[in-house]
Design an enzyme around this catalytic site. Structure first.
Site, PDB file in Angstrom:
ATOM      1  N   LYS A 130     -21.027   4.966  41.987  1.00 38.07           N
ATOM      2  CA  LYS A 130     -21.507   3.990  43.091  1.00 38.07           C
ATOM      3  C   LYS A 130     -22.116   4.599  44.663  1.00 38.07           C
ATOM      4  CE  LYS A 130     -19.135  -0.263  41.372  1.00 38.07           C
ATOM      5  NZ  LYS A 130     -18.108  -0.794  41.246  1.00 38.07           N
ATOM      6  N   HIS A 142     -10.908  -9.288  32.734  1.00 39.16           N
ATOM      7  CA  HIS A 142     -10.573  -8.235  32.016  1.00 39.16           C
ATOM      8  C   HIS A 142      -9.652  -7.104  33.119  1.00 39.16           C
ATOM      9  CE1 HIS A 142     -12.818  -5.464  33.334  1.00 39.16           C
ATOM     10  NE2 HIS A 142     -13.441  -6.085  33.455  1.00 39.16           N
ATOM     11  N   GLY A 143      -8.105  -6.221  32.540  1.00 37.48           N
ATOM     12  CA  GLY A 143      -7.848  -5.443  32.995  1.00 37.48           C
ATOM     13  C   GLY A 143      -8.631  -4.143  33.617  1.00 37.48           C
ATOM     14  N   GLN A 144      -8.369  -3.598  34.575  1.00 37.39           N
ATOM     15  CA  GLN A 144      -8.601  -2.405  34.981  1.00 37.39           C
ATOM     16  C   GLN A 144      -9.552  -1.424  33.518  1.00 37.39           C
ATOM     17  OE1 GLN A 144      -7.233   1.540  36.245  1.00 37.39           O
ATOM     18  NE2 GLN A 144      -7.749   1.225  38.509  1.00 37.39           N
ATOM     19  N   ARG A 187     -24.561  -7.612  46.647  1.00 35.30           N
ATOM     20  CA  ARG A 187     -23.500  -8.141  47.354  1.00 35.30           C
ATOM     21  C   ARG A 187     -25.019  -9.776  47.274  1.00 35.30           C
ATOM     22  NH1 ARG A 187     -18.443  -8.563  45.464  1.00 35.30           N
ATOM     23  NH2 ARG A 187     -17.361  -7.212  45.799  1.00 35.30           N
ATOM     24  N   HIS A 191     -15.644 -11.560  32.897  1.00 32.73           N
ATOM     25  CA  HIS A 191     -15.894 -10.096  33.526  1.00 32.73           C
ATOM     26  C   HIS A 191     -15.798 -10.868  34.480  1.00 32.73           C
ATOM     27  CE1 HIS A 191     -16.283  -7.841  29.779  1.00 32.73           C
ATOM     28  NE2 HIS A 191     -16.755  -8.915  29.811  1.00 32.73           N
ATOM     29  N   ASN A 229     -14.133   1.585  36.383  1.00 30.44           N
ATOM     30  CA  ASN A 229     -13.627   0.984  37.659  1.00 30.44           C
ATOM     31  C   ASN A 229     -12.786   2.312  37.922  1.00 30.44           C
ATOM     32  OD1 ASN A 229     -12.175  -2.267  35.995  1.00 30.44           O
ATOM     33  ND2 ASN A 229     -14.274  -2.218  37.070  1.00 30.44           N
ATOM     34  N   ASN A 246     -18.301 -11.256  37.076  1.00 33.17           N
ATOM     35  CA  ASN A 246     -19.901 -12.296  37.357  1.00 33.17           C
ATOM     36  C   ASN A 246     -19.515 -12.926  36.357  1.00 33.17           C
ATOM     37  OD1 ASN A 246     -20.716 -10.831  39.710  1.00 33.17           O
ATOM     38  ND2 ASN A 246     -20.703  -9.155  39.220  1.00 33.17           N
ATOM     39  N   ARG A 259     -13.244  -5.070  26.328  1.00 33.20           N
ATOM     40  CA  ARG A 259     -12.047  -4.389  28.178  1.00 33.20           C
ATOM     41  C   ARG A 259     -11.889  -5.809  27.837  1.00 33.20           C
ATOM     42  NH1 ARG A 259     -17.967  -3.307  30.148  1.00 33.20           N
ATOM     43  NH2 ARG A 259     -17.994  -4.221  31.585  1.00 33.20           N
ATOM     44  N   GLU A 286     -20.729  -9.381  31.066  1.00 36.75           N
ATOM     45  CA  GLU A 286     -20.519  -9.250  33.059  1.00 36.75           C
ATOM     46  C   GLU A 286     -22.018  -8.544  33.173  1.00 36.75           C
ATOM     47  OE1 GLU A 286     -20.627  -9.308  35.679  1.00 36.75           O
ATOM     48  OE2 GLU A 286     -18.448  -7.897  35.821  1.00 36.75           O
ATOM     49  N   ARG A 287     -22.111  -9.068  34.154  1.00 33.37           N
ATOM     50  CA  ARG A 287     -23.514  -8.603  34.433  1.00 33.37           C
ATOM     51  C   ARG A 287     -24.359  -7.883  34.048  1.00 33.37           C
ATOM     52  NH1 ARG A 287     -24.144  -8.049  41.353  1.00 33.37           N
ATOM     53  NH2 ARG A 287     -27.132  -7.514  41.042  1.00 33.37           N
ATOM     54  N   ASP A 288     -25.618  -7.013  34.066  1.00 32.61           N
ATOM     55  CA  ASP A 288     -26.306  -6.205  33.863  1.00 32.61           C
ATOM     56  C   ASP A 288     -27.015  -5.644  34.968  1.00 32.61           C
ATOM     57  OD1 ASP A 288     -27.544  -4.292  32.995  1.00 32.61           O
ATOM     58  OD2 ASP A 288     -29.143  -5.359  31.232  1.00 32.61           O
TER      59      ASP A 288
END
Length: 207
Positions: free
Chosen positions: A100, A11-13, A117, A159, A17, A161, A62, A89-91
């Site tokens: 972050k 998906h786009g930004q 990571r 997404h 994000n 992930n 998104r 997406e990953r939860d």
């Protein structure tokens, strides 16, 4: 024999994000730049002459919006589309909605890095990449891959992930190498598959 075509688009930004927030299953909209990236994804595919027979996307807006804007560029807004939570997406669990930098201040740089990571260490209340793959891959095997092997030209908008889960199989990544596989927003990645479902060729449509 029809070509076995599979196209993946992240998906786009999104608004989160842009704000550097953990998003996961939260549902922010695209930013103006994200809308532009989605249109550009469709334009890139149109320039290469692609058309599709079926599309798949997640339950998050998104990804859905990115798909519809791209299909609009292709003149295919009425295309058969399957929306499924398996492609979400990953939860990120307790990290969802947090900046972050704030998360690093709360839990420490090293711990947040591990959650982001590592392959199999989930954040509190959330999923690791391994967990995301366990959710996404069966859907790919039972729903998406059969369509591709039948010769249906297939577009997946999802997404970072959830798409890594597919890419791990397609590109034969290890748990270590898949974590380093970056996916730009709004850039189609084109796979052509052999009859045995392995990859014959892959093209990244980045500018």
């Amino acid at each position: 024999m029809s070509e076995r075509l599979l196209v993946l688009v992240r998906h786009g930004q999104s608004e989160w994000n842009l704000k550097n927030l953990f998003t996961g299953w939260r549902d922010p909209d695209l930013t103006p730049r994200g809308v532009e990236e989605a249109h550009r994804a469709g334009q890139r595919l149109k320039e290469q002459g692609y058309q599709f027979d079926i599309a798949f996307t997640s339950k998050l807006s998104r990804a859905q919006k990115t798909l519809q804007l791209a299909l609009g560029e292709l003149g295919q807004t009425g295309l058969e589309t399957v929306e499924d939570i398996a492609l979400n997406e990953r939860d990120y669990g307790d990290l969802s909605g947090l900046n972050k930098d704030d998360a690093r201040a709360k839990w420490g740089e090293e711990q947040v890095h591990v959650w982001r990571r590592s392959y199999d260490v989930p954040p509190p209340g959330g999923e690791s990449l391994k967990d995301t793959i366990a959710r996404t891959l069966p859907f790919y095997v039972t729903e998406i891959l059969p369509k591709v092997l039948q010769g249906k030209r297939t577009l997946v908008a999802a997404h970072g992930n959830s798409l890594r889960a597919l890419i791990m199989v397609l590109e034969k990544h290890t748990p270590e190498t898949i974590m380093k596989r970056e996916l730009a927003t709004g850039v189609p990645v084109i796979y052509r598959l052999k009859a045995d479902s392995t990859v014959e060729s892959v093209v990244d449509l980045a500018d």
